[in-house]
Design a protein around this motif. Structure first.
Motif, short mmCIF file in Angstrom:
data_model
loop_
_atom_site.label_atom_id
_atom_site.label_comp_id
_atom_site.label_asym_id
_atom_site.label_seq_id
_atom_site.Cartn_x
_atom_site.Cartn_y
_atom_site.Cartn_z
N VAL A 194 17.72 -9.01 20.57
CA VAL A 194 18.86 -9.68 20.21
C VAL A 194 19.11 -11.03 21.11
O VAL A 194 19.31 -11.13 22.11
N PHE A 195 18.93 -12.38 20.42
CA PHE A 195 18.64 -13.15 21.25
C PHE A 195 20.31 -13.71 20.47
O PHE A 195 19.80 -13.95 19.13
N LYS A 196 20.95 -14.29 20.84
CA LYS A 196 22.41 -14.95 20.81
C LYS A 196 22.15 -16.25 21.49
O LYS A 196 22.72 -16.79 22.33
N ASN A 205 26.03 -22.18 18.70
CA ASN A 205 26.62 -22.46 17.63
C ASN A 205 27.09 -20.67 17.45
O ASN A 205 27.02 -20.41 16.11
N GLY A 206 26.27 -19.53 17.83
CA GLY A 206 26.50 -18.40 17.41
C GLY A 206 25.61 -17.58 16.86
O GLY A 206 25.18 -16.64 16.01
N GLU A 207 24.28 -18.38 16.18
CA GLU A 207 22.69 -17.64 15.78
C GLU A 207 22.67 -17.10 16.50
O GLU A 207 22.77 -16.58 18.16
N LEU A 214 21.49 -17.31 24.97
CA LEU A 214 20.78 -18.35 25.15
C LEU A 214 22.22 -19.37 25.00
O LEU A 214 22.37 -19.30 24.47
N GLU A 215 21.68 -20.58 25.86
CA GLU A 215 22.90 -21.85 26.24
C GLU A 215 22.05 -22.59 25.30
O GLU A 215 22.90 -23.72 24.02
N SER A 219 19.50 -24.79 17.45
CA SER A 219 20.80 -25.81 17.76
C SER A 219 19.60 -26.82 19.23
O SER A 219 20.60 -27.87 18.94
N HIS A 220 18.63 -27.07 19.19
CA HIS A 220 17.60 -27.77 19.47
C HIS A 220 17.64 -29.00 19.07
O HIS A 220 16.74 -29.28 17.68
#
Length: 82
Positions: free
Chosen positions: A14-16, A20-22, A49-50, A55-56
């Protein structure tokens, strides 16, 4: 293709996105000591992830300002004198 070039230890991870919390589930070889309970009830390793495609600004089409390390303020302070 060369044999033995790519890793064979792919697993579900799982990538977080921390901006934005997605979260999204994908296969990866990334290592993580933390786990998270996913929507299907199973626990998977979580990689934080930052910034991600959710979010990009390039992928979202929105001009969002993501400044996690104060880089913009540092830049403005450095070049404010000139």
């Amino acid at each position: 293709m060369k044999q033995g070039l790519h890793p064979e230890s792919y697993r579900l991870v799982v990538f977080k996105d921390m901006s934005n919390g997605e979260t999204f589930l994908s296969r990866s070889t990334a290592h993580s000591k933390e786990t998270i309970k996913w929507e299907d009830g199973n626990e998977y390793p979580v990689v934080k992830l930052e910034i991600s495609s959710t979010s990009h600004p390039f992928f979202t089409g929105k001009n969002m300002l993501v400044d996690t390390a104060g880089r913009i303020d540092k830049f403005k302070k450095k070049y404010a004198k000139k």
